[in-house]
Scaffold this motif. Sequence first.
Motif, PDB file in Angstrom:
ATOM      1  N   ASN A 259       0.852  -1.177   0.000  1.00 45.08           N
ATOM      2  CA  ASN A 259       0.000   0.000   0.000  1.00 45.08           C
ATOM      3  C   ASN A 259       0.894   1.235   0.000  1.00 45.08           C
ATOM      4  O   ASN A 259       2.050   1.157   0.401  1.00 45.08           O
ATOM      5  CB  ASN A 259      -0.860  -0.006   1.278  1.00 45.08           C
ATOM      6  CG  ASN A 259      -2.179   0.696   1.058  1.00 45.08           C
ATOM      7  OD1 ASN A 259      -2.352   1.411   0.071  1.00 45.08           O
ATOM      8  ND2 ASN A 259      -3.106   0.494   1.977  1.00 45.08           N
ATOM      9  N   HIS A 260       0.342   2.338  -0.416  1.00 46.18           N
ATOM     10  CA  HIS A 260       1.093   3.586  -0.345  1.00 46.18           C
ATOM     11  C   HIS A 260       1.338   3.926   1.128  1.00 46.18           C
ATOM     12  O   HIS A 260       0.456   3.731   1.972  1.00 46.18           O
ATOM     13  CB  HIS A 260       0.306   4.702  -1.025  1.00 46.18           C
ATOM     14  CG  HIS A 260       1.133   5.915  -1.308  1.00 46.18           C
ATOM     15  ND1 HIS A 260       1.494   6.807  -0.331  1.00 46.18           N
ATOM     16  CD2 HIS A 260       1.695   6.368  -2.456  1.00 46.18           C
ATOM     17  CE1 HIS A 260       2.234   7.764  -0.861  1.00 46.18           C
ATOM     18  NE2 HIS A 260       2.376   7.509  -2.166  1.00 46.18           N
TER      19      HIS A 260
ATOM     20  N   THR B   7      -1.050   3.801   4.971  1.00 43.61           N
ATOM     21  CA  THR B   7      -0.724   2.627   5.796  1.00 43.61           C
ATOM     22  C   THR B   7      -0.888   2.952   7.282  1.00 43.61           C
ATOM     23  O   THR B   7      -0.172   3.806   7.812  1.00 43.61           O
ATOM     24  CB  THR B   7       0.734   2.177   5.531  1.00 43.61           C
ATOM     25  OG1 THR B   7       0.877   1.901   4.134  1.00 43.61           O
ATOM     26  CG2 THR B   7       1.074   0.934   6.332  1.00 43.61           C
TER      27      THR B   7
ATOM     28  N   GLY C  46       5.314   1.243  -2.751  1.00 43.56           N
ATOM     29  CA  GLY C  46       4.122   0.516  -2.302  1.00 43.56           C
ATOM     30  C   GLY C  46       4.465  -0.592  -1.332  1.00 43.56           C
ATOM     31  O   GLY C  46       3.582  -1.248  -0.784  1.00 43.56           O
TER      32      GLY C  46
END
Lengths: 98, 236
Positions: free
Chosen positions: B89-90, B94, B143
């Motif tokens: 995830n970015h 997060t 990511g």
Amino acid sequence: MITYEQVIELIYSAIDELNASSDNKAVIKQEDTALYGESSPLDSVDLVNVLLSVEEALEDEFEVELVIANEKALSQKNSPFRTVSTLASYVADEVNSQ
Amino acid sequence: MNEISPPQIVLITGASRGIGLYLTQYYLDKGYIVIGCSRSPSSITHKQYTHFCLDVTDEKAVKSLFSQIRKSYKRLDVLINNAGIAAMNHAMLTPLSTVEKIFSTNVFASFLFCREAVKLMRKRHFGRIINFSTVAVPFALEGEAIYAASKSAVETLTQILAKEFADFGVTVNALGPTPILTDLIKNVPAEKLEKLLERQSIKRYGEMADVSNIIDFYMQPQSQFVTGQVLYLGGA
């Protein structure tokens, strides 16, 4: 409940184990035997082995789980690992205060 | 005492799924005694297999597992620290709880198993510890900041423990797999995976056999002089 003498015997067994694992090591089983420092016949790896063997024996013979080299032991002004005797006193106190 | 006589005793974490499940079956087929652990039960039933259901981050449960191994076998030859989780995830999206969870499983649990394993391995002055990194570390994949950072920590752990455990006859190495089609990456978009494969020297997905090949190499008695290494598959 564990006595000082019982811990001494556990430490002596650990020293036996250490001596048996080395061809040229003969650590004398005495209460004033130094466990670390210049006057000690043990190097740092030997000391780790002795402490781990004592932890295992405590678990096997007394059903006690104790991490000997805990923060309390490492932060004391006078290290409990100086001699066989100081280690035995420390371990007995720790086990009996659990 | 660097040579060991069969059957060797292998402990595999995260043994019920993916690479862990494959490795469990693989080493059972080779005649090893395998002890596996994971949160969920295992589908494997085999006379040389014992499974423990536990959370690898639970110190008490882990210590109890090693206590049982010591009482049953009095030794451990190989630890395969496979359990791991990923979250892609970015960074801005997060949550800290995700960061803590990933570090807990990938770093803290790996350390815990290494520490307890060497206690068992020291007596025979022989042991092999294999940790898991990822190609996301050298590729610094966007990511995957937290996942890759946790695996960077595993690599540093591997290199330093290799030095600390050398006196006990125990080697510590790691491997960094490329993407392998397992549950771990099932939610990663195909185009992302394709871009990642393009960065490898050999542009294909990893196979389970690629992983076991490296572990076999680390495990073999002739590899006693190999420690503190991280080997990436696919030419990362």
